[in-house]
Write an enzyme that holds these catalytic residues in place. Structure first.
Site, PDB file in Angstrom:
ATOM      1  N   LYS A 112       0.828  -1.208   0.000  1.00  0.00           N
ATOM      2  CA  LYS A 112       0.000   0.000   0.000  1.00  0.00           C
ATOM      3  C   LYS A 112       0.861   1.257   0.000  1.00  0.00           C
ATOM      4  O   LYS A 112       0.575   2.201  -0.728  1.00  0.00           O
ATOM      5  CB  LYS A 112      -0.962   0.002   1.186  1.00  0.00           C
ATOM      6  CG  LYS A 112      -1.991  -1.110   1.052  1.00  0.00           C
ATOM      7  CD  LYS A 112      -3.291  -0.844   1.743  1.00  0.00           C
ATOM      8  CE  LYS A 112      -4.362  -1.631   1.027  1.00  0.00           C
ATOM      9  NZ  LYS A 112      -5.277  -2.356   1.829  1.00  0.00           N
ATOM     10  N   LYS A 195      -4.492  -9.177  -6.601  1.00  0.00           N
ATOM     11  CA  LYS A 195      -5.634  -9.560  -5.764  1.00  0.00           C
ATOM     12  C   LYS A 195      -6.876  -8.730  -6.101  1.00  0.00           C
ATOM     13  O   LYS A 195      -6.754  -7.534  -6.378  1.00  0.00           O
ATOM     14  CB  LYS A 195      -5.235  -9.310  -4.295  1.00  0.00           C
ATOM     15  CG  LYS A 195      -6.168  -9.910  -3.288  1.00  0.00           C
ATOM     16  CD  LYS A 195      -5.811  -9.485  -1.863  1.00  0.00           C
ATOM     17  CE  LYS A 195      -6.447  -8.174  -1.502  1.00  0.00           C
ATOM     18  NZ  LYS A 195      -6.656  -7.953  -0.066  1.00  0.00           N
ATOM     19  N   LYS A 198     -10.994  -4.134  -2.704  1.00  0.00           N
ATOM     20  CA  LYS A 198     -11.932  -3.007  -2.679  1.00  0.00           C
ATOM     21  C   LYS A 198     -11.277  -1.718  -3.150  1.00  0.00           C
ATOM     22  O   LYS A 198     -11.856  -0.926  -3.861  1.00  0.00           O
ATOM     23  CB  LYS A 198     -12.393  -2.743  -1.242  1.00  0.00           C
ATOM     24  CG  LYS A 198     -13.360  -3.709  -0.687  1.00  0.00           C
ATOM     25  CD  LYS A 198     -13.767  -3.224   0.707  1.00  0.00           C
ATOM     26  CE  LYS A 198     -13.420  -4.213   1.773  1.00  0.00           C
ATOM     27  NZ  LYS A 198     -12.219  -3.934   2.511  1.00  0.00           N
TER      28      LYS A 198
END
Ligand code: AQP
Length: 329
Positions: A112, A195, A198
């Protein structure tokens, strides 16, 4: 103590089929297995920028999706993480027992933060696993159902608990990750090497998608060269992902599915995958819409918070006493 199960989802965006397979699909079975604490990880959602109204709406949506998936408020506790102050209080204590080196090795943080400018990376994103460890230990959870991406955080929680217990005695329960056999990592339909997530919605199937949209997304999912429907994550990541989705939905093994699809062309196979996903999600979506309209999630969240706070406050008190914080009743 019997099985104590804790699981949560961050209300960071529209829920995906990955979240469904890792958590929501298994809620009914979890409640048969033990005492369940199921929460909306709204404090965790603040670790990346989010609009206040979006966070509020996502939290309501998630509560309704939990109930639509079969969460029974009588047999479990459903709550908002932010409504139990013990999470933040324990976090203030536990952040002293996990170290910078360990936290900087966490894959999710590296992933991230690598997409962000350094001066935009919040401390909360870095220390996310500390709060996650607190979420787990507050309820003495011994089982934590998660997708594969969260296993590293559970391992870190185990290290923290062992470290803490070695120093202060047997105060906390050592948890174990419980990962579904098939579908532990559902990949993006447009790039099966990343992956389904969201916060990176390319190639996602959203739980709110209309049947026609789901069909269109699956029919246009990236596939691989060759023509056989066989699991091979390296050479056939697209087909392998669709096989995992099919198996998770039907609760069968990859071997069983491969036998079923001998002689199928990719297009025919995708049509069957779309059918099973739609068949399972359509009634679930119907229940979700009904719960949103009748607002039954409000009572469930209120009662759940009462049950959860009792347990959480007991653990917090135990920890405070162990580390030497003076408590006056
Ligand atoms: N693609 C996936 N395959 C299998 N399991 C998945 N999970 C998430 N994506 C997949 C599992 O869903 C649970 C809830 O996840 P989370 O909301 O706590 O955060 P996450 O793991 O970071 O999930 P996302 O969707 O990728 O969220 P963002 O984009 O906000 O970070 C967890 O058990 C997770 O393993």
């Amino acid at each position: 103590m019997g099985e104590r199960i804790l699981t949560g989802i961050k209300p960071t965006g529209q829920l995906t089929l990955g979240n469904y397979i890792a958590v929501l699909k298994n809620l009914r079975k979890m409640m048969d297995r033990g005492e369940c604490f199921i929460f909306i990880a709204d404090l965790h959602a603040l670790t990346l920028p989010i609009e206040p109204e979006t966070l509020r709406q996502n939290s309501i949506d998630l509560a309704a999706f939990y109930l639509a998936a079969g969460l029974d408020p009588e047999r479990s506790a459903l709550f908002l993480q932010s409504s139990i102050s013990a999470h933040a209080e324990l976090n203030a204590i536990m952040q002293n027992y996990l170290y910078m080196g360990e936290l900087s090795r966490m894959t999710q943080f590296k992933d991230k933060s690598s997409r962000m400018k350094e001066n935009a990376i919040g401390l909360g994103l870095f220390s996310y696993p500390v709060l996650m460890a607190c979420d787990i230990v507050l309820y003495d959870a011994n089982t934590v159902p998660v997708g594969e991406d969260q296993v590293q955080h559970i391992e870190l929680t185990r290290d923290l608990v062992n470290r803490f217990n070695n120093r202060y005695g047997k105060i906390l329960t050592v948890p174990k990750a419980s990962v579904t056999k098939v579908g532990k990592r559902i990949m993006s339909l447009s790039n099966p090497l990343t992956k389904m997530s969201k916060s990176d919605p390319k190639g996602d199937i959203f739980l709110k998608d209309e049947p026609m949209v789901i069909r269109k997304k699956i029919m246009s999912a990236v596939t691989d060269t060759g023509s056989e429907v066989k699991f091979d994550a390296v050479n056939k990541p697209g087909i392998s992902n669709l096989l995992s989705i099919y198996c998770a939905m039907k609760d069968i093994t990859i071997k069983e599915a491969e036998k079923l699809f001998v002689g199928y062309r990719y297009g025919e196979f995708k049509k069957v995958v779309a059918d099973v996903v739609i068949e399972e999600l359509a009634p679930f979506q119907e229940r979700y819409r009904k719960i949103l309209a009748d607002k039954s999630y409000e009572t469930a969240l209120k009662e759940g918070a009462e049950k959860a706070s009792k347990i959480a406050n007991e653990t917090l008190k135990r920890v405070k006493k162990a580390v030497g914080l003076l408590t006056i009743d």
